[in-house]
Design an enzyme around this catalytic site. Structure first.
Site, mmCIF file in Angstrom:
data_model
loop_
_atom_site.group_PDB
_atom_site.id
_atom_site.type_symbol
_atom_site.label_atom_id
_atom_site.label_comp_id
_atom_site.label_asym_id
_atom_site.label_seq_id
_atom_site.Cartn_x
_atom_site.Cartn_y
_atom_site.Cartn_z
ATOM 1 N N TYR A 160 8.287 -11.622 -33.189
ATOM 2 C CA TYR A 160 9.387 -10.661 -34.039
ATOM 3 C C TYR A 160 9.483 -11.356 -35.481
ATOM 4 O O TYR A 160 9.534 -10.588 -36.367
ATOM 5 C CB TYR A 160 10.654 -10.584 -33.417
ATOM 6 C CG TYR A 160 10.783 -9.292 -32.762
ATOM 7 C CD1 TYR A 160 10.037 -9.024 -31.477
ATOM 8 C CD2 TYR A 160 11.801 -8.288 -33.203
ATOM 9 C CE1 TYR A 160 10.311 -7.844 -30.828
ATOM 10 C CE2 TYR A 160 12.051 -7.403 -32.327
ATOM 11 C CZ TYR A 160 11.055 -6.916 -31.216
ATOM 12 O OH TYR A 160 11.452 -5.876 -30.636
ATOM 13 N N LYS A 199 4.281 -15.174 -19.780
ATOM 14 C CA LYS A 199 3.037 -14.640 -19.524
ATOM 15 C C LYS A 199 2.190 -16.080 -19.675
ATOM 16 O O LYS A 199 1.416 -16.170 -20.527
ATOM 17 C CB LYS A 199 2.584 -13.578 -20.771
ATOM 18 C CG LYS A 199 1.331 -13.210 -20.379
ATOM 19 C CD LYS A 199 1.467 -12.223 -19.380
ATOM 20 C CE LYS A 199 -0.149 -11.604 -19.185
ATOM 21 N NZ LYS A 199 -0.152 -10.819 -17.974
ATOM 22 N N ASP A 239 4.152 -8.611 -16.412
ATOM 23 C CA ASP A 239 3.688 -7.550 -15.929
ATOM 24 C C ASP A 239 4.306 -7.260 -14.573
ATOM 25 O O ASP A 239 4.590 -6.214 -14.068
ATOM 26 C CB ASP A 239 1.917 -7.409 -15.906
ATOM 27 C CG ASP A 239 1.603 -8.812 -15.528
ATOM 28 O OD1 ASP A 239 2.188 -9.658 -15.334
ATOM 29 O OD2 ASP A 239 0.219 -8.710 -15.104
ATOM 30 N N ASP A 281 12.530 -6.990 -25.289
ATOM 31 C CA ASP A 281 12.963 -5.874 -25.926
ATOM 32 C C ASP A 281 12.401 -4.537 -25.086
ATOM 33 O O ASP A 281 13.136 -3.548 -24.642
ATOM 34 C CB ASP A 281 11.915 -5.617 -27.356
ATOM 35 C CG ASP A 281 12.232 -4.364 -28.016
ATOM 36 O OD1 ASP A 281 12.986 -3.642 -27.661
ATOM 37 O OD2 ASP A 281 11.025 -3.679 -28.491
ATOM 38 N N ASP A 331 14.748 -2.131 -22.204
ATOM 39 C CA ASP A 331 14.757 -0.594 -22.206
ATOM 40 C C ASP A 331 14.456 -0.116 -20.761
ATOM 41 O O ASP A 331 15.165 1.075 -20.203
ATOM 42 C CB ASP A 331 13.646 0.095 -23.176
ATOM 43 C CG ASP A 331 14.440 0.365 -24.556
ATOM 44 O OD1 ASP A 331 15.446 -0.372 -24.857
ATOM 45 O OD2 ASP A 331 13.770 1.266 -25.324
HETATM 46 C C1 IPM Z 1 16.382 -3.031 -29.889
HETATM 47 C C2 IPM Z 1 15.802 -2.377 -30.640
HETATM 48 C C3 IPM Z 1 15.301 -3.180 -32.228
HETATM 49 C C4 IPM Z 1 14.430 -4.182 -31.626
HETATM 50 C C5 IPM Z 1 14.538 -2.560 -33.220
HETATM 51 C C6 IPM Z 1 15.615 -1.333 -33.691
HETATM 52 C C7 IPM Z 1 14.352 -3.210 -34.319
HETATM 53 O O1 IPM Z 1 14.576 -1.760 -30.354
HETATM 54 O O2 IPM Z 1 17.393 -3.717 -30.489
HETATM 55 O O3 IPM Z 1 15.978 -3.274 -28.841
HETATM 56 O O4 IPM Z 1 13.257 -4.137 -31.389
HETATM 57 O O5 IPM Z 1 14.923 -5.401 -31.355
HETATM 58 MG MG MG Z 2 14.456 -2.310 -28.221
#
Ligand code: IPM
Ligand code: MG
Length: 356
Positions: free
Chosen positions: A135, A190, A222, A246, A250
């Site tokens: 990042y 990984k 994975d 990240d 999600d």
């Molecule tokens: C998160 C989001 C951010 C990230 C984006 C909006 C930059 O996806 O907070 O998970 O990738 O960290």
């Molecule tokens: Mg995110």
């Protein structure tokens, strides 16, 4: 104690307004000050993270953020897009530890796309390193490809890197969090392919020597992605790098089926933090008064617990949220037959009332 309120874009202003209402109802003397961020920052001051907003965030004891992003700003150059505000705040405030709990309230077991027996009662914590990895790694950019079969063409490149101290400090956060829970930590990497993550594994293993009461397991990313949907309740605390975190966070959020319920905390070395819902700005429903404010309200609870040293007030909020769910109140995103559909403000009011 001073709290910076950064409502942001889309549904951000509506949901932060509810969290502010709850904070004001606690009977504490917090000083709240708001500033624009994201697209709203760009619209008002020409930058997603205006100087004044950054200064306020730095001066405050804690930051409560709504969400950033709107279709309107998608065509701006990268440096001016709303997401840059989030990345800038993380870097400028040194918010290296991102805590994302994924909890499935029993009342909402039907909201998940997974079978209820797989997810009901789920309570895991993802700890994502937030200021390193690919990042932020340099160099990065677009250049002339120096070698290989595509030499001479343009290539895009980023750099994955983690310093030892960076891995150690996030490992400490993770082991300490595991200690307060069920004493099981899964470190996700990984190591079979990447030098950076073999190094990560070695350092986490070394830090583990100081936490022999915590059970440590290493898992490849994975496989972890697969295990998270196969048997998510086997996990307790997970720790991983910025990029894998990240993606996994999600996935974990979706296990609960109700991303509108999930708070998050991003902490610095002194536990000063930025708190925000795990979901985005949902510009498609902005201004309609139907967004779920609970993730933001629960983020305020995390703020009271981790940064402001008021765990009893955090408990009050957590319990109030459980109470409104058991009363059958639901915003549109978690509504099912037999429950009462309420709007953003009504939900906020119900939580205030349930504080007792
Ligand atoms: C998160 C989001 C951010 C990230 C984006 C909006 C930059 O996806 O907070 O998970 O990738 O960290
Ligand atoms: Mg995110």
């Amino acid at each position: 104690m001073k709290i910076a309120i950064l409502p942001g874009d889309g549904i951000g202003p509506e949901i932060t307004a509810q969290a502010v209402k709850v904070l004001n109802a606690l009977g504490e003397s917090f000083e709240l000050e708001s500033a624009e961020v994201g697209g709203a920052g760009y619209a008002a001051h020409g930058h997603p993270l205006p100087q004044g907003t950054l200064a306020l965030a730095k001066a405050a004891d804690a930051v409560l953020l709504g969400a950033v992003g709107d279709f309107k700003y998608d065509s701006l150059e990268r440096a001016l897009r709303p997401e840059q505000a989030i990345l800038g705040l993380r870097k400028e405030l040194g918010l290296f530890a991102n805590l994302r709990p994924a909890i499935l309230y029993p009342e909402l077991a039907g909201a998940s796309t997974l079978k209820p027996e797989v997810v009901s009662g789920l309570d895991i914590l993802i700890i994502r390193e937030l200021t390193g990895d690919v990042y932020f790694g340099k160099p990065r950019g677009v250049r002339e490809c120096p070698d290989g079969p595509f030499a001479g063409q343009r290539e895009g490149f980023d750099t994955m890197r983690y310093a030892e101290g960076e891995i150690r400090r996030i490992a400490h956060v993770a082991f300490q969090a595991a200690r307060k829970r069920n004493r099981r930590l899964t470190s996700i990497d990984k190591a079979n392919v990447l030098e950076t993550f073999q190094f990560w594994r070695d350092i986490v293993t070394d830090v583990h020597k100081e936490y022999q009461d915590v059970e440590l397991e290493h898992m490849y990313i994975d496989n972890a992605a697969m295990q998270l949907v196969r048997a998510p309740k086997k996990f307790d605390v997970l720790v991983t790098g910025n990029m894998f975190g990240d993606i996994l966070s999600d996935e974990a959020a979706m296990l609960t089926g109700s991303i509108g319920m999930l708070p998050s905390a991003s902490l610095d070395v002194n536990n000063k933090g930025l708190y925000e819902p795990s979901h985005g700005s949902a510009p498609d429903i902005a201004g309609k008064g139907i967004a779920n404010p609970l993730a933001t309200i629960l983020s305020a609870a995390m703020m009271l617990r981790f940064t402001l040293g008021k765990p009893e007030q955090a408990d009050r909020i957590d319990n109030a949220v459980k109470k409104v769910l058991s009363q059958g109140l639901r915003t549109a995103d978690i509504h099912e037959e037999g429950t009462t559909r309420v709007g953003t403000e009504q939900m906020g009011d119900a939580v205030v009332k349930a504080l007792g």
